[in-house]
Each structure stands twice: as C-alpha cells, then as structure tokens.
Design an enzyme around this catalytic site. Structure first.
Site, PDB file in Angstrom:
ATOM      1  N   GLU A 122      91.760 -12.069  47.069  1.00 54.56           N
ATOM      2  CA  GLU A 122      90.964 -11.191  46.206  1.00 54.56           C
ATOM      3  C   GLU A 122      90.324 -11.997  45.094  1.00 54.56           C
ATOM      4  O   GLU A 122      91.005 -12.647  44.305  1.00 54.56           O
ATOM      5  CB  GLU A 122      91.828 -10.069  45.624  1.00 54.56           C
ATOM      6  CG  GLU A 122      90.980  -8.983  44.968  1.00 54.56           C
ATOM      7  CD  GLU A 122      91.812  -7.863  44.365  1.00 54.56           C
ATOM      8  OE1 GLU A 122      92.681  -7.307  45.064  1.00 54.56           O
ATOM      9  OE2 GLU A 122      91.581  -7.548  43.189  1.00 54.56           O
ATOM     10  N   GLU A 173      99.295  -7.591  42.707  1.00 60.63           N
ATOM     11  CA  GLU A 173      99.498  -8.103  41.342  1.00 60.63           C
ATOM     12  C   GLU A 173     100.789  -7.522  40.752  1.00 60.63           C
ATOM     13  O   GLU A 173     100.795  -6.961  39.650  1.00 60.63           O
ATOM     14  CB  GLU A 173      98.255  -7.815  40.482  1.00 60.63           C
ATOM     15  CG  GLU A 173      97.011  -8.457  41.096  1.00 60.63           C
ATOM     16  CD  GLU A 173      95.700  -8.189  40.337  1.00 60.63           C
ATOM     17  OE1 GLU A 173      95.740  -7.576  39.267  1.00 60.63           O
ATOM     18  OE2 GLU A 173      94.647  -8.622  40.840  1.00 60.63           O
TER      19      GLU A 173
END
Ligand SMILES: *[C@@H]1O[C@H](CO)[C@@H](O)[C@H](O)[C@H]1NC(C)=O
Ligand SMILES: *[C@@H]1O[C@H](CO)[C@@H](O)[C@H](O)[C@H]1NC(C)=O
Ligand SMILES: *[C@@H]1O[C@H](CO)[C@@H](O)[C@H](O)[C@H]1NC(C)=O
Length: 488
Positions: free
Chosen positions: A320, A217
């Site tokens: 994820e 991220e």
C-alpha cells in the site's frame, strides 16, 4: 517541451560538442549478476473506489489492461495492473442476536463503510442466514472485471474484524485507539470470517485468493473508534501471533492450503521491522509474505526490513502506497527507493481513484464524480507498462535507475528519472553477455514530472552505441527504455 536525444538532427551540433563529456559525467552501469527476484506485479487496493465506481467497465480497461482508453475526454494508456487487494468489509446495519447494532463513528462516510458478509454469530455456515453474499456488489463487480482483463493475483485484506466481534461494536477502532478491539474470544472467529470468504469466493466467484491479510496498520494508535473516518483496528503483536495460526488452520480446513498468509501491513518500514522481530515463531512459520506500507516515504530502513525478511525466506510486498502529490515526483522518488533498498516483488497503489493528488484519476466517492488524470498517473505508467510480471529485477546501478530483464524476449527494461538539471544520462550495458545490437533502436517513453508536460510520449530516436546508449533528459523527466537482444 519535448525531450530530445543525441544524435537526432536537431541536437547533433550540441551533441558533437558535449556528448562524450556528458557520457563521462553521468553513467549508470546495469548489473546483470545481481537479481532481486521475479516481479509478481503492480496493483491497487479495491475498497472505497471500487465500492463507488465498481460498475464502470471503462475503469477496469484503464487499470487492468495495456489498451488505450478514452475517459472523461482524456486518452489514457492502460496501466496493466495485475494485482488487486479485495477489502473484506466490517460494517452492516442488522442487529446482532443480543439486539445490539453497529456503533458508527460520526466522522465516517457511508462510502468508507465496507459491507460485511457475516452478519451475526448464530451460524458460521456460509449457506446459513447469518451470511449475506449479495452485499458489496460494486467491489465484487470490479474484482470480476479485473479478472476478465489482466488481473492474475488477488489478495484479501481486512481493515477491521466484523463490528460485532469488537469490544465497542465500532469497526473504526477501539475507544482509545491503542488497545485491541477484537474480543479475545473472537480470534478464531475473525479467521473463520476471512477463510469462509476465501472458500466461498473460490466456489462461487471463481477467485482463488493468493493471500489473506487479517490486519491493517495494526500497531498504529490512530484507529480511534469515536473519531474514526474509516474502518480500522489496533492489534498488539501478541494478538497478531494468536490470530495468524487460527487463520492458517481455517484456510487449511477449507482446502485452501495454497493461499498464503500475509502480515502485517504496518504503516512504515521501521514499524514493520519491529513487528517482524516480535512475532512468535509459530506465527512467523505461518506467514508466507511480509506486506509493508510505504507511508514512511523517503525515510525508514528499507534495507533492514529487506534483510530480515529475505533471511527468513519470506516474500515481501509494498502492499500500500499513496500520497497527495499529483506531480508524480514523490511517487517516482519513493518507488525507486523501494527498488533500490526494499526489493519488493509487487507494489500496490492504495486508491487509483481518489481526491485530487491522492487519486491517479481524481474522484469523489460520495458525489460519485470523476475528473482528470494527474501527471502521477503517467509517471506510474512509465513503470507498470514496462516492468511486467515474470521479469527479473536487476540492480540498476544508481539511485535514479530501475532495471528489469525479460528472459523470454531477451529484453532489458530501464526506467530512469532525472532529478538534476537537464543532462544526458548514460546507460552502460557492458557487463551483459550481450548488450543489444550496435546501432539498434532503443524505443523510449517520457513523462514530465510536474503539473503539465509530456504524458507518456513515445520516441524512436535512441540507438545502442557499442555497449551503451544515452538520452537527453530535461529536468524532472522520467523515461522508460526497452533494449532488445540483451543476454545476461
Ligand atoms: C449448508 O451446507 C451444509 C453442508 O454442505 C448442508 O448440510 C446444509 O443442509 C446446508 N444448509 C442449507 C440451509 O442449505
Ligand atoms: C546523475 O543524474 C542523477 C539523476 O538526475 C542525479 O541524481 C545525480 O546527482 C547525477 N550525478 C552526477 C554525478 O551528475
Ligand atoms: C557511436 O557514437 C560515436 C560518437 O561518440 C559515433 O561516431 C558512432 O557513429 C556511434 N555509433 C553508432 C552505431 O551509432
């Protein structure tokens, strides 16, 4: 309440009156001519839960086999996950050669500090005293237990570079969260760290990493070191584009030419689209797969990301996914959206053991206690136990159906969810060259989405009728079907 199905005896009268009408009302036509690639598998990230519980072989049986395991008094059908993501840690307690030590956010628990193998910059040689290979024993143990069972695909990922490579020495992120924390003179060092682990693992752990991911991220602005609760690090896309070629070169120089680079594990589909458009062409050439996280849930342009990535000839994973809905409703809905619009070839749950709601089995990584499985566990089982690696993903024909085909056994797998009122859902296989055998049994399994109810219960009451079959679904029930003797 158990689901029922025409033409079982109990439902026969109702069925005679309504089945044909129901058949006409809600039918999905499975499309054999549209394929979305070969399924690589289902997985979980290791990281925190494996650091906490990596010594429990029963958990490896539950997650990495299809066997039935009894755990905490619950009987669990194994999920058969075959993908794991191994978290290369960023944290250690030693002082660096300047005498500095890691800066620790006051809000991070020890259970989320993942062990660092490369302790200081004195030497990059894996056999030197700058490296410790005895750390991270539990996560490594769960990896080994997985490999002894059904795990076939292993990815390495990093949430932050080693603390001593960062500007503020804090592996939870930069001080403002929105600026890079990897020191500009350490781009290659971060690549050396990950490539060295991959090379060491191949020689010493018997693990060949399929892929290595250097970021997590990275476009986010929430990796704020002073308030962080986990390891994290912001990277500008230009920085990612600098690190990726170093990583390719460091993997290659260690003989790991077959280990691909995945990037960039952005939080959402839409951020991934932006990042994808901003890589340098050199970085893009070195990326083998786009990993994206599913934290946009029902939103985001999955279709655009798929189109961009597909056009560039890259693989695509949802690497994820997680949320706190223990009923499984969110998971079922978002996972089907992924199949319909994103077309990943693997799908990875974040932490299979976690706090209530997030965990498929509830657990406390600090107290080291585990509890009950959620309905979400069984909802996910409806997918993972039937859509197996090597199958071809097909167009299920509707927003409530996923289909996969196993050419080796001529089996069609269908997973369907009923979000409406109780109803018959009908599956039309007339587009197939062979749509099973008329009258043949179609085994089915059902789970109630909710806080209780059926947990992956099997039924033998559904039969092919011509080129279709149908099944009665209670509201919020998810089912899996396996149809034999199907030819595309
Ligand atoms: C580390 O490995 C290198 C290359 O194989 C070797 O030359 C060196 O002697 C080793 N060093 C130690 C401390 O074992
Ligand atoms: C068919 O069933 C699905 C799944 O519950 C539902 O989403 C959809 O609205 C239904 N369509 C019709 C025409 O009833
Ligand atoms: C198919 O369904 C019809 C009712 O719609 C029934 O009469 C027939 O027996 C069924 N065939 C099989 C093979 O079950």
């Amino acid at each position: 309440m158990r689901s029922h199905n025409w033409p079982s005896a109990s439902a026969l009268a109702l069925a005679l009156a309504t089945a044909r009408v129901a058949t006409a009302q809600n039918v999905t036509t499975i499309n054999p001519s549209s394929t979305y690639g070969t399924w690589e598998g289902w997985g979980t990230s290791l990281a925190w839960w494996a650091k906490a519980f990596g010594n429990q072989a029963a958990l490896a049986d539950i997650f990495f086999t299809l066997d039935t395991t009894t755990y905490n008094g619950y009987t669990l059908p194994g999920l058969g996950l075959n993908v794991v993501r191994y978290n290369a840690g960023a944290s250690s307690k030693n002082a660096d050669p300047d005498g500095d030590v890691m800066v620790v956010s006051p809000d991070i628990t020890a259970s989320r500090q993942m062990d660092l193998f490369w302790l200081d910059w004195t030497s990059s040689a894996a056999n030197s005293s700058s490296w410790s290979w005895t750390v991270d024993a539990n996560q490594r143990n769960m990896l080994a237990l997985g490999l002894d069972r059904g795990v076939t695909v292993v990815e390495m990922f990093s949430n932050s570079p080693p603390w001593w490579m960062t500007y503020n020495l804090n592996p939870s992120g930069s001080t403002d969260g929105s600026s890079d924390n990897l020191e500009s003179w350490n781009y290659d060092q971060h690549a050396i760290y990950l490539a060295t682990i991959a090379a060491y693992a191949k020689e010493n752990w018997g693990v060949t990493f399929a892929s290595v991911e250097a970021f997590n991220e990275p476009s986010a602005d929430y990796w704020v070191g002073p308030t962080g609760t986990q390891e994290g690090c912001h990277f500008d896309v230009s920085t990612m584009s600098s690190v990726i070629p170093y990583l390719r070169s460091e993997l290659n120089s260690r003989g790991l030419t077959g280990t691909i680079i995945s990037a960039s594990d952005e939080e959402t589909y839409d951020i991934a689209i932006t990042t994808f458009g901003e890589y340098t062409s050199a970085a893009l050439a070195d990326i083998g797969r786009i990993n994206v996280h599913g934290y946009e849930y029902g939103g985001g342009r999955r279709d655009i990301l798929y189109a961009d990535v597909h056009a560039a000839g890259k693989a695509l994973w949802n690497s994820e996914y997680g949320e706190g809905d223990a009923t499984g409703a969110e998971l079922a809905s978002n996972l089907i959206l992924d199949f319909v619009w994103l077309h990943p070839t693997a799908w990875v749950y974040w932490q299979v053991l976690d706090v209530t709601g997030w965990g498929l089995i509830e657990a406390d990584n600090n107290a080291l206690t585990t509890g009950a499985p959620s309905q979400k566990y069984f909802v996910l089982a409806q997918f993972t136990r039937h859509i197996r690696p090597g199958m071809t993903i097909l167009d299920g024909g509707s927003g409530w159906t996923v289909a996969a085909y196993d050419a080796s056994t001529e089996t069609l797998v269908i997973v369907a969810v009923n979000t409406g009122a109780a109803q018959y859902l009908n599956f039309d296989l007339s587009s197939f060259a062979k749509a099973g055998v008329n009258g043949a049994l179609v085994p089915r399994w059902a789970t109630q989405i909710g806080s209780s109810g059926d947990q992956y219960v099997s039924f033998s009451d559904t039969f092919i009728n011509g080129t279709q079959f149908w099944s009665y679904f209670d509201e919020n029930v998810i089912m899996s079907f396996e149809v034999s003797n199907v030819v595309l």
